[in-house]
Design an enzyme around this catalytic site. Sequence first.
Site, PDB file in Angstrom:
ATOM      1  CG  HIS A 113      -6.434   3.152   6.877  1.00  0.00           C
ATOM      2  ND1 HIS A 113      -6.648   1.834   6.548  1.00  0.00           N
ATOM      3  CD2 HIS A 113      -7.623   3.636   7.330  1.00  0.00           C
ATOM      4  CE1 HIS A 113      -7.899   1.519   6.790  1.00  0.00           C
ATOM      5  NE2 HIS A 113      -8.520   2.580   7.269  1.00  0.00           N
TER       6      HIS A 113
ATOM      7  CE1 TYR B 237       1.523   3.277   8.277  1.00  0.00           C
ATOM      8  CE2 TYR B 237       0.589   5.192   9.371  1.00  0.00           C
ATOM      9  CZ  TYR B 237       0.506   4.206   8.419  1.00  0.00           C
ATOM     10  OH  TYR B 237      -0.593   4.150   7.591  1.00  0.00           O
TER      11      TYR B 237
ATOM     12  NE  ARG C  61      -1.722   1.749   3.578  1.00  0.00           N
ATOM     13  CZ  ARG C  61      -1.818   1.681   4.908  1.00  0.00           C
ATOM     14  NH1 ARG C  61      -2.717   0.911   5.478  1.00  0.00           N
ATOM     15  NH2 ARG C  61      -0.983   2.373   5.673  1.00  0.00           N
TER      16      ARG C  61
END
Length: 300
Positions: A226, A234, A222
């Site tokens: 998100h 992160y 990804r």
Amino acid sequence: MLLTRLTEERLVKLFRQGQTLGSVYRSLGQEATACATAMALGPEDVIAPMIRNLGSMFVRGVTPKEIFLQYLGRATGPSGGREHNNHFGSVARGIIAPTSMLGALIPVMAGVALSFRQKGERRVAMTWIGDGGSSTGAFYEGLNFATVQNLPLIVVGESNGYAFSTPPERQMAGRMSQRSQGAFTLTVDGNDAVAVYEAAAQARQRCLEGQGPVFLVCETFRMKGHAEHDDQRYVDPALLAQWATKDPLPRFEAWMAHRGWKPDPSLGPRLEARLSAAAEAALEAPWPTIEGLSQGIFSI
């Protein structure tokens, strides 16, 4: 794959302008898993996409205008302004609506596959799940039921590196492919569209031959957070740089070039023009009325 990427880029612009209802969940870097798996199915098969599987919906005939209308919450959108993102289905196109409850679609699609067997129909059900979603009880229950009942179900595991901000090694023991509940498991390079297509076609053939469900694990990454509100701090930049070299779009172009096929240089501009027109039409579409939003709503 290109249509998916450009549509999501346009959605990001609308999000930053404050036009969309809710956030945007991109599939940047993993478009091959949704597009190629859906391409391997027959028109009679049924899919249940998740939030990053916009490409599978395009394969089934959903239009960019419908997507823009949905994200903008307009009355003429697929859900009439009651929902956003890609949370809508189309029975005519063989699409079961996504849900925010991760893993929940696997038992649903096991039920769809069971109905095919009960009716004696040669059809296959397919849904997708990510790293985090494979840790839910519904994932295990649904896949276990499909395995015990020997159902024609394909569960595509998108091993994309993170469950929101949690890497796999912090939320699962072993690899995603070890979570198959006895289903036949295939693991493939999820950024190789041709390999994904061939594996999905093999999975579909096994289902049609009555050999039970298949857990198709696509190893990908990804490349965005998100959602657009997640700055991805992160993730190690070196890891992103490493996966950027595996981008599925240029890899597919290289595969074509190796066979003497040249990409159409006008494709990108033509898609951009189509998306601009679709976005403008969606922005001019009417908002739902209070009376309209109250229709089709039930309580128990």
